[in-house]
Scaffold this motif. Structure first.
Motif, short mmCIF file in Angstrom:
data_model
loop_
_atom_site.label_atom_id
_atom_site.label_comp_id
_atom_site.label_asym_id
_atom_site.label_seq_id
_atom_site.Cartn_x
_atom_site.Cartn_y
_atom_site.Cartn_z
N VAL A 71 15.58 -43.36 12.17
CA VAL A 71 14.82 -43.08 10.95
C VAL A 71 15.76 -43.33 9.77
N GLU A 72 15.30 -44.12 8.81
CA GLU A 72 16.14 -44.46 7.67
C GLU A 72 16.25 -43.29 6.69
N VAL A 73 17.40 -43.22 6.04
CA VAL A 73 17.63 -42.27 4.96
C VAL A 73 17.46 -43.06 3.66
N PRO A 74 16.48 -42.71 2.81
CA PRO A 74 16.26 -43.48 1.58
C PRO A 74 17.52 -43.56 0.72
N ASP A 75 17.75 -44.73 0.14
CA ASP A 75 18.87 -44.99 -0.76
C ASP A 75 20.23 -44.81 -0.09
N GLN A 76 20.27 -44.83 1.23
CA GLN A 76 21.53 -44.71 1.97
C GLN A 76 21.55 -45.79 3.06
N PRO A 77 21.88 -47.01 2.71
CA PRO A 77 21.81 -48.09 3.70
C PRO A 77 22.78 -47.94 4.87
N ARG A 78 23.76 -47.08 4.72
CA ARG A 78 24.75 -46.91 5.78
C ARG A 78 24.27 -45.97 6.89
N TYR A 79 23.31 -45.08 6.59
CA TYR A 79 22.95 -44.04 7.55
C TYR A 79 21.48 -44.04 7.92
N SER A 80 21.24 -43.65 9.16
CA SER A 80 19.92 -43.33 9.68
C SER A 80 20.08 -42.01 10.41
N TYR A 81 18.98 -41.54 11.02
CA TYR A 81 19.10 -40.29 11.78
C TYR A 81 18.09 -40.24 12.90
N ILE A 82 18.33 -39.30 13.80
CA ILE A 82 17.42 -39.01 14.90
C ILE A 82 17.40 -37.50 15.10
N TYR A 83 16.39 -37.04 15.81
CA TYR A 83 16.36 -35.66 16.29
C TYR A 83 16.29 -35.72 17.81
N VAL A 84 17.17 -34.97 18.46
CA VAL A 84 17.15 -34.83 19.91
C VAL A 84 16.89 -33.35 20.15
N ASP A 85 15.79 -33.07 20.85
CA ASP A 85 15.26 -31.71 20.94
C ASP A 85 15.01 -31.28 19.49
N ASP A 86 15.62 -30.20 19.02
CA ASP A 86 15.43 -29.80 17.61
C ASP A 86 16.70 -29.97 16.80
#
Length: 172
Positions: free
Chosen positions: A141-156
């Protein structure tokens, strides 16, 4: 002017997959090889010496072959992929360490955004820890205005992922 030219050349090599081996020969590591290595992380290897371009990987270290790129193999050192020439066992590509462990901490607003915008949980094999490389088939999942980072959730649990390497750089 020389300084700008050197910095421009350095930026080109850093983003293109071109690297200098120890004997100053330019080696072009195919993007498909880098993609394979990121999508297929291996168990970490401990290297006691300082790892850099041209470093010769000791014979007792098992280097995994890259199927679609004959002549190249790889290892993982401290959570980052390292591509090795199978001809002479020299390091021809290693990803930029990046992330907070290299002293370049991510902005607090990135963590705030990730925690305020949970995503659907994904499943990854193994324990979710800093340094784990997220497989290529797991959507980020992209982080707006942060081209270097994305994220995920594993469990919670949220995890911040460096987009270029798909390496986890922070976990709640």
């Amino acid at each position: 002017m020389k300084k700008i030219l050197v910095l421009t050349a350095a930026a080109l090599f850093a983003t293109s997959g071109l690297t200098f081996a120890q004997d100053t020969v330019v080696v072009e590591v195919p993007q498909s090889a880098r993609d394979y290595v990121i999508a297929n992380p291996s168990d970490p290897v401990v290297i006691d010496d300082e790892l850099s371009q041209g470093y010769v990987v000791p014979e007792d270290v098992v280097v995994r072959e890259i199927p679609e790129s004959p002549g190249y193999g790889y290892i993982y050192v401290e959570g980052r992929p390292v591509i090795v020439s199978m001809n002479d066992r020299r390091v021809v590509y290693l990803s930029d360490a990046g992330g907070p462990s290299a002293g370049s901490a991510f902005p607090d607003e990135v963590i705030t955004y990730v925690e305020k915008h949970p995503s659907d949980p994904v499943v990854i094999e193994g324990e979710l820890t800093t340094g784990v490389v997220v497989p290529a088939d797991v959507p980020l999942v992209e982080v707006p205005d942060q081209p270097r980072y994305s994220y995920i959730y594993v469990d919670d649990r949220p995890a911040l992922v460096e987009r270029e390497t798909r390496r986890v750089v922070w976990v709640r």
